[in-house]
Enzyme design. Structure first.
Site, PDB file in Angstrom:
ATOM      1  N   ASP A 230       0.855  -1.177   0.000  1.00 25.52           N
ATOM      2  CA  ASP A 230       0.000   0.000   0.000  1.00 25.52           C
ATOM      3  C   ASP A 230       0.901   1.241   0.000  1.00 25.52           C
ATOM      4  O   ASP A 230       2.132   1.148   0.154  1.00 25.52           O
ATOM      5  CB  ASP A 230      -0.976  -0.007   1.186  1.00 25.52           C
ATOM      6  CG  ASP A 230      -2.244   0.771   0.850  1.00 25.52           C
ATOM      7  OD1 ASP A 230      -2.190   1.614  -0.068  1.00 25.52           O
ATOM      8  OD2 ASP A 230      -3.284   0.554   1.492  1.00 25.52           O
TER       9      ASP A 230
HETATM   10  C1  BGC Z   1      -5.098   2.989  -0.105  1.00 28.33           C
HETATM   11  C2  BGC Z   1      -5.186   1.878  -1.122  1.00 28.33           C
HETATM   12  C3  BGC Z   1      -5.025   2.426  -2.523  1.00 28.33           C
HETATM   13  C4  BGC Z   1      -3.708   3.171  -2.597  1.00 28.33           C
HETATM   14  C5  BGC Z   1      -3.413   3.731  -3.979  1.00 28.33           C
HETATM   15  C6  BGC Z   1      -3.879   3.869  -0.319  1.00 28.33           C
HETATM   16  O1  BGC Z   1      -3.907   4.999   0.460  1.00 28.33           O
HETATM   17  O2  BGC Z   1      -5.049   2.418   1.189  1.00 28.33           O
HETATM   18  O3  BGC Z   1      -6.411   1.194  -0.973  1.00 28.33           O
HETATM   19  O4  BGC Z   1      -5.065   1.392  -3.442  1.00 28.33           O
HETATM   20  O5  BGC Z   1      -3.742   4.246  -1.677  1.00 28.33           O
HETATM   21  O6  BGC Z   1      -4.238   4.770  -4.297  1.00 28.33           O
END
Ligand code: BGC
Length: 744
Positions: A260
């Site tokens: 993440d």
């Molecule tokens: C979120 C994810 C997301 C990623 C990319 C993160 O802050 O937890 O679910 O896929 O950002 O945008």
């Protein structure tokens, strides 16, 4: 060239910098979802230092950067472009929590397919979806992104979404690699506070949080994203036990593990790594392949190598997986295959029609007293009031994709189009307000939630206008709830009431209408169940709209007017009060079950134990009577299967579609089982007065449980089969079944 030889050939020629580039994902700076904002990555791509990008959208810009990677970097390895296509890309579908309530795997797959077609046309090759976190705490804002509280439903949802996004063949020009996220138990964050620590038992992990991920793996998901959080002290981004040992070694997952946003660098803040090199080593050793936005692999792994904390073989194995995914996506064969041409208008129109269908099938009718809905032919004057009556952008929900071409349809626009002969007047009355505003009076100290621009008190005239409309209408549609951004990431709430001053407003509207005997139909928007028993009591009808997407208002009008009957169910239990949370139907029995006449039982002094609405609740315009529950066998062995049937009569005045659930509960077992376990669901559509039969299938293997040693077992004994419209025991019909060992 063959997949293996191309990948191996490249690996043999790559420098360390180029290898780490393939393990790095940067943001194109299009959208910011975390604390780090990447600058322009063009130079880094040219040097081979960045091999993957998120948040770059659109055929032209994608082609331009892909050209830099393919034509100007030394090895010409194409970029992998990823984006959060969570509930639609340009055409927005209902938020996943709502769509889960449609209980329709085919629909789940179709909307994912349409989203993939649109995203691929925008140059995207991978989506950070589906989000598969079982969520039992509505304070957590991210429950809106996933399939609700039940692992079985979530597993069905997982498989359908993966199939829809990936389209059965990743090389298709319109296929996206799906990413099952956030592995795992993110939904169990402490007190529902986003990003907070998680500590669940090994049993709960296996029974509740892991099954949807296993189902995604079963459907061939291309990638997995570990959660931001720790699990019992071990951050998932560095969790060898769950990533390397379980996912890779035991389950044989050969796809990519992508972190993440900024999660590797956050290992330092978790307190498990002293610096970026250590953090990078922990993540790589645990099985991570792509570092999203930490720069930890790029900048930290060289030092970790020097220190002897990682070896080149582990790096090579990760690079091999990333290149293999690019190969599987057909990117080496044609790096520009996605985003070549704009979608034909006819395809977009089909997607809008699908958005309307999906929205209709996701609206949950929570209450309909005196059958005030659907609207009858005598309706002449309608008052549509509340801050969400004319709020098209809020209809989109918290992950509005790449931005719709047209704004979503507002409630007022939908109703005006559906009811041309009715006089419809609209007034907001009050702004949506902020969550903090509603609780400010009770909180000591300043709230953390910043006051939004619209939190100023409304002009008296707005309020008076809205209340005035209720004086002359035949019916009032009251549109209240949360703004789209009050759920989703970083949007936990400590209260589950209406934000701002909406409660006072709603009460005033309901009082005025009641004084004139005019029905109030509440359309409630939210990314979570709201604990509003007072509103449910005051209104004649309540429709939980969640966030329906592009065709919101059109679908709401379809259902209010009866063009389409409501059929969805809530995929999460609705509490009466925050104090009941977490509240879910799969709780284990207490030795002292709640008993109103016995003080020493499991209950509260100040509110009931029962939810406001159970899981699976949702009314239709029909009225169903269940009779004749039966099964085609009385005993079952592990390898056998069973059919359970029940007859239904629609005694209502309208045709309707009913969803029937099959739950089980063993009468005794060596380890106490949840009060209800969902095993199957099915639907039947019946005209007014018609009858039909629903048959649900149960495999013996579905009755396996985890023993005291956490190993799967098929324990002989009596099991109750419980069939009915929702997870309220009082509404379920019961039948006994005997589980027995094979060959007896
Ligand atoms: C979120 C994810 C997301 C990623 C990319 C993160 O802050 O937890 O679910 O896929 O950002 O945008």
């Amino acid at each position: 060239m063959g997949r293996v030889s191309r990948v191996e050939g490249l690996l043999a020629r790559m420098t360390l910098v180029e290898k780490l580039g393939q393990l790095t994902m940067s943001s194109a700076g299009f959208t910011v979802t975390g604390p780090v904002i990447a600058g322009d990555s063009t130079e880094a791509i040219r040097r081979g230092e960045v091999g993957n990008l998120l948040n770059l959208v659109g055929g032209e810009p994608v082609r331009a950067l892909q050209r830099v990677a393919v034509e100007e970097s030394r090895l010409g390895i194409p970029l992998l472009l990823a984006f959060d296509v969570v509930h639609g890309h340009r055409t927005l579908f209902p938020v996943p929590l709502a769509e889960a309530g449609a209980l329709d795997a085919e629909l789940w797959a179709r909307t994912a397919r349409a989203a993939a077609v649109e995203a691929a046309a925008d140059g995207i090759a991978m989506t950070f979806a589906p989000m598969l976190d079982v969520a039992r705490d509505p304070r957590w804002g991210r429950g809106v992104e996933g399939p609700g509280e039940d692992p079985m439903l979530a597993s069905r949802f997982a498989a359908a979404k993966v199939e829809g996004f990936q389209g059965g063949d990743l090389t298709r020009d319109d296929a996206l690699a799906a990413v099952a996220k956030h592995y795992c138990a993110y939904g169990a964050v402490t007190a529902g506070r986003d990003y907070a620590s998680v500590d669940v038992s090994e049993r709960t992990l296996r029974e509740v949080y892991l099954p949807p991920f296993d189902a995604a793996l079963g459907a061939g998901v291309a990638a997995v994203m570990p959660a931001f959080t720790d699990l019992a002290g071990v951050p998932l981004t560095a969790h060898r036990g769950l990533l390397r040992d379980r996912l890779r070694r035991r389950l044989g997952f050969e796809g990519v593990i992508v972190t993440d946003y900024h999660a590797i660098a956050e290992l330092i803040v978790h307190g498990v790594a002293a610096d970026l090199a250590e953090a990078a080593a922990l993540a790589l050793e645990a099985g991570v392949d792509i570092d999203m936005m930490s720069g930890a692999f790029r900048h930290g792994l060289p030092l970790a190598l020097e220190r002897g904390r990682v070896d080149l073989q582990t790096i090579d194995a990760a690079v091999r997986r990333v290149l293999t995914l690019k190969e599987r996506l057909g990117l080496f064969a044609d790096p520009y295959r996605r985003g070549k041409a704009a979608l034909p208008a006819a395809v977009r129109a089909r997607h809008r029609a699908l958005a309307r269908e999906a929205a209709c099938r996701s609206l949950v009718l929570l209450k309909n007293d005196r059958e005030v809905l659907p609207f009858g032919p005598t309706l002449r004057r309608l008052a549509v009031v509340g801050p969400l009556a004319d709020a098209p952008l809020e209809m989109a929900g918290p992950w509005p994709g790449a931005g719709a071409d047209d704004a979503p349809v507002s409630v007022i626009a939908g109703l005006r189009a559906a009811l041309p002969a009715v006089q419809i007047h609209c007034a907001a009355g009050v702004p949506i307000g902020t969550p903090a505003q509603a609780v400010a009076a009770e909180c000591a100290g300043p709230p953390d939630y910043p006051a939004a621009a619209d939190s100023a008190p409304p002009p008296e005239s707005d309020l008076a206008a809205a209340l005035g409309l209720c004086e002359s209408a035949d019916a009032v549609v009251l549109c209240v709830g949360e703004a789209a951004r009050m759920s989703g990431e970083a949007a936990s709430r400590g209260a589950l009431d209406l934000p701002g001053s909406q409660r006072e407003f709603a009460e005033a509207v309901c009082r005025r209408a009641a004084a004139r005997g005019v029905p109030v139909i509440v359309v409630l928007f939210s990314g979570r169940p709201l604990a509003v028993p007072w509103l449910v009591q005051a209104a004649d009808a309540v429709l939980a709209a969640w966030f329906p997407g592009s065709e919101a208002g059109a679908a709401i009008a379809d259902v209010l007017c009866g063009r389409v009957g409501p059929s969805a169910r809530t995929a999460i239990t609705w509490p009466r009060a925050v104090g009941q949370v977490p509240l879910f139907f799969g709780e284990r029995p207490s030795g002292r079950p709640a008993n109103r006449d016995d003080p020493y039982t499991s209950k509260y002094l100040d509110f009931p134990v029962a939810p406001l609405f159970p899981f699976g609740h949702g009314l239709t315009y029909g009225r169903f009577r269940y009779t004749g529950l039966r099964a085609n066998r009385e005993r079952i062995e592990e390898h056998e299967s069973l059919e359970v049937s029940v007859d239904l009569v629609n005694e209502g005045a309208h045709a309707a579609e009913e969803t029937v659930f099959l739950f089980t509960h063993p009468r005794t077992s060596s380890v106490s089982r949840p009060i209800l376990e969902l095993k199957a669901f099915a639907k039947v559509a019946l005209a007014a007065g018609a009858s039909g039969t629903v048959t649900l299938r149960l495999a013996g293997a579905d009755l396996r449980t985890l023993g005291a040693d956490l190993e799967p077992q098929f324990e002989p004994g009596a099991v109750d089969l419980l069939v009915g419209p929702c997870a309220d025991r009082e509404q379920l019909h019961v039948l006994g079944l005997i589980k027995e060992r094979a060959g007896r």
